[in-house]
Enzyme design. Sequence first.
Site, PDB file in Angstrom:
ATOM      1  N   GLY A   7      -8.000  -4.976  -2.450  1.00 36.06           N
ATOM      2  CA  GLY A   7      -7.632  -4.500  -3.793  1.00 36.06           C
ATOM      3  C   GLY A   7      -7.569  -5.626  -4.807  1.00 36.06           C
ATOM      4  N   GLY A   8      -8.284  -6.708  -4.536  1.00 41.15           N
ATOM      5  CA  GLY A   8      -8.212  -7.904  -5.389  1.00 41.15           C
ATOM      6  C   GLY A   8      -8.948  -7.785  -6.713  1.00 41.15           C
ATOM      7  N   ALA A   9      -9.618  -6.646  -6.955  1.00 43.09           N
ATOM      8  CA  ALA A   9     -10.234  -6.437  -8.271  1.00 43.09           C
ATOM      9  C   ALA A   9      -9.381  -5.498  -9.126  1.00 43.09           C
ATOM     10  CB  ALA A   9     -11.645  -5.872  -8.113  1.00 43.09           C
ATOM     11  N   PHE A  11      -5.311  -4.427 -10.711  1.00 44.83           N
ATOM     12  CA  PHE A  11      -4.371  -5.077 -11.635  1.00 44.83           C
ATOM     13  C   PHE A  11      -3.574  -6.196 -10.953  1.00 44.83           C
ATOM     14  CE2 PHE A  11       0.168  -4.242 -13.237  1.00 44.83           C
ATOM     15  CZ  PHE A  11       0.124  -5.256 -14.174  1.00 44.83           C
ATOM     16  N   ILE A  12      -2.771  -5.842  -9.951  1.00 48.88           N
ATOM     17  CA  ILE A  12      -1.927  -6.856  -9.309  1.00 48.88           C
ATOM     18  C   ILE A  12      -2.784  -7.752  -8.415  1.00 48.88           C
ATOM     19  CG2 ILE A  12       0.064  -7.232  -7.796  1.00 48.88           C
ATOM     20  CD1 ILE A  12       1.007  -4.363  -8.655  1.00 48.88           C
ATOM     21  N   GLY A  13      -3.743  -7.133  -7.706  1.00 48.85           N
ATOM     22  CA  GLY A  13      -4.591  -7.911  -6.801  1.00 48.85           C
ATOM     23  C   GLY A  13      -5.354  -9.007  -7.531  1.00 48.85           C
ATOM     24  N   THR A 132       5.584  -0.027  -2.848  1.00 50.07           N
ATOM     25  CA  THR A 132       6.269   0.330  -4.092  1.00 50.07           C
ATOM     26  C   THR A 132       7.705   0.780  -3.844  1.00 50.07           C
ATOM     27  OG1 THR A 132       6.256   2.037  -5.821  1.00 50.07           O
ATOM     28  CG2 THR A 132       5.159   2.604  -3.787  1.00 50.07           C
ATOM     29  N   ASP A 133       8.521   0.637  -4.871  1.00 51.23           N
ATOM     30  CA  ASP A 133       9.899   1.160  -4.789  1.00 51.23           C
ATOM     31  C   ASP A 133       9.912   2.694  -4.836  1.00 51.23           C
ATOM     32  OD1 ASP A 133       9.134   1.479  -7.454  1.00 51.23           O
ATOM     33  OD2 ASP A 133      11.035   0.792  -8.285  1.00 51.23           O
ATOM     34  N   GLU A 134       8.766   3.307  -5.218  1.00 51.83           N
ATOM     35  CA  GLU A 134       8.746   4.767  -5.369  1.00 51.83           C
ATOM     36  C   GLU A 134       8.914   5.489  -4.034  1.00 51.83           C
ATOM     37  OE1 GLU A 134       5.835   6.229  -8.172  1.00 51.83           O
ATOM     38  OE2 GLU A 134       5.824   4.328  -9.230  1.00 51.83           O
ATOM     39  N   TYR A 157       1.383  10.292  -4.485  1.00 50.52           N
ATOM     40  CA  TYR A 157       1.202   8.829  -4.403  1.00 50.52           C
ATOM     41  C   TYR A 157       2.291   8.197  -3.541  1.00 50.52           C
ATOM     42  CZ  TYR A 157       1.909   3.950  -5.816  1.00 50.52           C
ATOM     43  OH  TYR A 157       2.136   2.590  -5.807  1.00 50.52           O
ATOM     44  N   LYS A 161       2.166   6.218   0.110  1.00 50.50           N
ATOM     45  CA  LYS A 161       2.623   4.824   0.270  1.00 50.50           C
ATOM     46  C   LYS A 161       3.732   4.768   1.331  1.00 50.50           C
ATOM     47  CE  LYS A 161       1.486   1.547  -1.583  1.00 50.50           C
ATOM     48  NZ  LYS A 161       0.386   0.582  -1.350  1.00 50.50           N
TER      49      LYS A 161
END
Length: 351
Positions: A7-9, A11-13, A132-134, A157, A161
């Site tokens: 997932g490096g492309a 947002f976070i990645g 995620t915290d979700e 989602y 996760k």
Amino acid sequence: MKILVTGGAGFIGSALVRQLVLQGNEVMTVDKLTYAGTLTSLAAISDRGNHQFVKADICDRPAIAHVFESFRPDTVMHLAAESHVDRSITSARDFLDTNVLGTFNMLECARGYWESLSAPAGARFRFLHVSTDEVYGSLGAEGAFTEQTSYDPSSPYSATKAASDHLAKAWHRTYGLPVIVSNCSNNYGPFQFPEKLIPLTILSAIDGKPLPVYGKGENVRDWLFVEDHVGALAIIAARGRVGETYNVGGRNERRNIDVVKEICLRLDHLFPQEKSRETLITFVNDRPGHDFRYSVDSTKLEEELGWRAATSFESGIDRTIRWYLESEWWWGPLRQTYDGRRLGQLEHAGP
Ligand code: NAD
Ligand code: TYD
């Protein structure tokens, strides 16, 4: 270090890969380049010899097994996921495939590779599962999520996760794979796909379009600047205890309506107009299953590993707004594939 980032492309990645590469690590990015991933997010490091990119689906067993065999990482940082709650409400299938089966495939390929390593290399190997915290569900007005909070996901989602977190933990308990799990609060910053609240609001406000706020805008999120999250991930992968969970949070709770108003005020200050951008705020139907409040207690990460969030919301949101103002080269093409329309509404009201 040789680090495989999935997932490096995204947002976070991409923030993580940029940082790891600039620090001199040897990095392999694996990404399917879905609507949410673009190589333009990695343009700043495209000429670096210590970065390689492979376009692959994490569900593709032979492709991922080949990546492990050829690159031979000592650390995996697994971020690839379908990540947008509203999209998961409209169409959950990709979330099950990537988040659950894709994570299963990553764990199985990592296990096969790890079992083939020498004892010292096997002892050094780490698999950081980024979550995620979700997964913890929704809080009322008081309290915060700790690592002991029970899982209680609300959306497709967060349910996928949660499933992937359980798989990651099970691969540690059953097979001994050196897994660590991190659960982080809402991120914001440059390079975030303009479907999430903050970039959507910035770009819509720049265009003079309505700013949709779900329900009364009183839902609360705990915002963390993306570079602080990336710093936490590097620390957890390097020094976290195997088999443990680390919560990562911003200690930065805001109501959605206050976040949207803050963006309007800052844009009004930068580019004054006759009418404030606040007049664009439009209250719309609430999200189905909308979690009321998130708040993350990161005491364990702070006390055990010495991490601290360094960026205040004021400076992070200022940097983010200025970046979007200067970066149409990045978001312009993405808006052609997604024009900002609302996702995640039910056609028929539930029971
Ligand atoms: P993102 O949607 O911006 O990026 C996801 C990336 O994964 C994209 O580049 C996409 O192309 C890639 N991807 C999707 N499916 C894939 C597949 N099958 N195979 C290979 N690559 C695939 O997401 P993000 O916001 O950067 O989130 C990254 C991770 O962090 C996710 O696991 C997410 O659950 C977690 N997380 C996000 C936040 C947040 O606020 N954004 C907070 C906590 C945790
Ligand atoms: P989002 O950025 O989708 O992140 P998450 O659902 O993972 O927290 O949404 C953040 C909050 O903003 C959430 O409470 C839903 C709300 N929201 C709006 O009010 N309007 C919007 O247009 C969007 C996308 C989100």
